[in-house]
Design a protein around this motif. Sequence first.
Motif: not given
Length: 193
Positions: A38-41, A82-83, A122-123
């Motif tokens: 999962i990418l947290v932007v 991932a952040i 998932l982003t």
Amino acid sequence: MDLPFDELILQVRACQICAGVLPHAPRPVIQLSESSKILVVGQAPGRRVHETGLPFNDPSGDRLRQWMGVSRDVFYDEQKLAILPMGFCYPGTGKSGDLPPRPECAPAWRQRLLDQLRDIQLTLVIGQYAHAWHLPGAPQAVTDNVRSWRQFWPFIIPMPHPSPRNNLWLRRNPWFEQDVVPELQARVGEVLG
């Protein structure tokens, strides 16, 4: 030049591009692994995150973890999440909150890092600066993007910022927590297995 992942991360963490314009010494705050799912932007680290070096280590992070339905341990497991904010260093404070992410950061590092994240399923795209980068061609207004979340589903979820400063937005848009958050939690659970 393509660097091995570990070397690229070391370069990012040593970045000094904005040293002359930041209110404090640069301290890039990112979290990622080549196996992140999962990418947290977000936007950019706030003052407390700058001080601790831990992303979303503030009330915004508490709310974001609640929205996602994950514990701190899961959230801070780089093998899972991932952040990667739009700006990696605390930009300072303006008249009505933190300043926008520095414009030098994304062109210097963003695509090179995103290219390393090959397992992202998932982003979460949080706030206007993240929306502008990750949702090209989408409406400019955060509310419009969030309201259109189904068009990006199941790989991207446009979100408002979880900051306490957004409490009024959340009161005016109760559908987000009623409709989107349960779907978000289910999708996070599915991705993390």
